[in-house]
Design an enzyme around this catalytic site. Sequence first.
Site, PDB file in Angstrom:
ATOM      1  N   GLU A  53      -0.974  -1.179  -4.975  1.00  0.00           N
ATOM      2  CA  GLU A  53      -2.236  -0.284  -5.116  1.00  0.00           C
ATOM      3  C   GLU A  53      -2.035   0.731  -5.999  1.00  0.00           C
ATOM      4  OE1 GLU A  53      -5.263   0.231  -1.729  1.00  0.00           O
ATOM      5  OE2 GLU A  53      -5.147   2.557  -2.283  1.00  0.00           O
ATOM      6  N   ASP A  58       0.909  -1.030   0.134  1.00  0.00           N
ATOM      7  CA  ASP A  58       0.063   0.111   0.001  1.00  0.00           C
ATOM      8  C   ASP A  58       0.888   1.278  -0.122  1.00  0.00           C
ATOM      9  OD1 ASP A  58      -2.398   1.609   0.232  1.00  0.00           O
ATOM     10  OD2 ASP A  58      -1.840   1.394   2.380  1.00  0.00           O
ATOM     11  N   ASP A 116      -2.327   0.703   7.634  1.00  0.00           N
ATOM     12  CA  ASP A 116      -1.566   0.796   6.337  1.00  0.00           C
ATOM     13  C   ASP A 116      -1.255  -0.599   6.066  1.00  0.00           C
ATOM     14  OD1 ASP A 116      -0.525   3.826   5.945  1.00  0.00           O
ATOM     15  OD2 ASP A 116      -0.580   3.239   8.107  1.00  0.00           O
TER      16      ASP A 116
END
EC number: 3.1.21.10
Lengths: 175, 175
Positions: free
Chosen positions: A68, A7, A141
Site C-alpha cells: 500500500e 499493509d 490489518d
Amino acid sequence: MRVLGVDPGLTRCGVGVVEGVPGRPCTLIAYYVVYTDPADDLSLRLLHLDRSLTDLVAEHQPESVAVERVFSQHNVRTVMGTAQASGIAVLAGARAGLPVQTYTPSEVKAAVTGSGQADKAQVTAMVTRLLRLAEPPKPADAADALALAICHVWRGGTRSKLAAAADRARRGGAR
Amino acid sequence: MRVLGVDPGLTRCGVGVVEGVPGRPCTLIAYYVVYTDPADDLSLRLLHLDRSLTDLVAEHQPESVAVERVFSQHNVRTVMGTAQASGIAVLAGARAGLPVQTYTPSEVKAAVTGSGQADKAQVTAMVTRLLRLAEPPKPADAADALALAICHVWRGGTRSKLAAAADRARRGGAR
C-alpha cells in the site's frame, strides 16, 4: 498467480498471501500480522520487520508483491514510521528479485468493494466473502493486506509487467 | 570512534565517514552521494540504495551509524521518499549489527555550528573547517552527512550506548 500483499505499519504490519487469476475468486494461502514493540529502538524494529517479511517471501514464494502506498494526511509521527515500514516492505520484495507494485488505498478499496470511499468494515466484509472465509480475518490489518493482494491479482499484475518491460528497455538502452 | 553518517534521500543520499573522539577535531575518512533515478521503479531505487549503503558500511567498518530523523513539514511527495530512504539507511546499519542513532536536523546544526537554526551554508562552512578540508565537500548532501557523523562522534555515541543497554536489559528480562 500468487501475490503477497503488505499493509505497511511499524507497530502492526499486515501480510496477506492469495492465489488466483483476474476476474475469478482468489484462494487464501495465509495471512499474518508482524508486530514490533514501540518501546524498542527503531533499528531493532526495522530489522525485525525486514527479517519477518523476507522470511514470509521465502516461505510463500509469491510471483509478485503489492504494497500500500503511503500518504501523509495522517498523524505526522505515525506516517513516518509507516513510510519507513513501506520502504522495508518494497525492499524485501525487490531483494527477492520480485516485481513490486504499490497501490493507493482508494485503488484497493475500489478493486474489492467497487467504491474508492469504502470503509474498513466494508473492505473486511468483501475480503471475507471474496475468499469464502467462515469468519473475517483478524486483526483488520490482515484484511487490508489480503485486499491488496486480491487487487493485484485482479489487475493481473499488468502495471508491474509494463513497468518491468519499460525498465528493461531503458536499462538495455543505457548500458 | 569511526562513524558513518547518512543524510537520507531517495534521489540523493549523502554518506559521510569520520573518525574522532568527543571534543576534538574529527578526521575525514570519505564521503559519497548515492544517486537513484527518479524515472526508475521505486523498488529498483530502494534496492540500489540498500546495496550501496550496505557496501559502504562493509567497506568502512564504522562502529556506529547516525541517520538524520525525517519530519513531514516539507513537500509531501518528497518526504515519503525521504522517510523510506531513512528506513533503508537505519536497516543497513542494523543488519550489520551496528548501533544506529537518529538525530534531528536542529541537533546536528547545533552540534557543528552552535545554533539549531543555522542554514545549509553555515553547516557546510563549519564541516569544512572542523575537518580541515581545503574545499567544501560537494555536493551539499555530503556535507550534511559529515555533520551528522561529527555530531555523533562528539556526543560520544552516548545515547546509543544507553539505548543498547536498555534494550539488552529489556530483552534479557523478557526472554
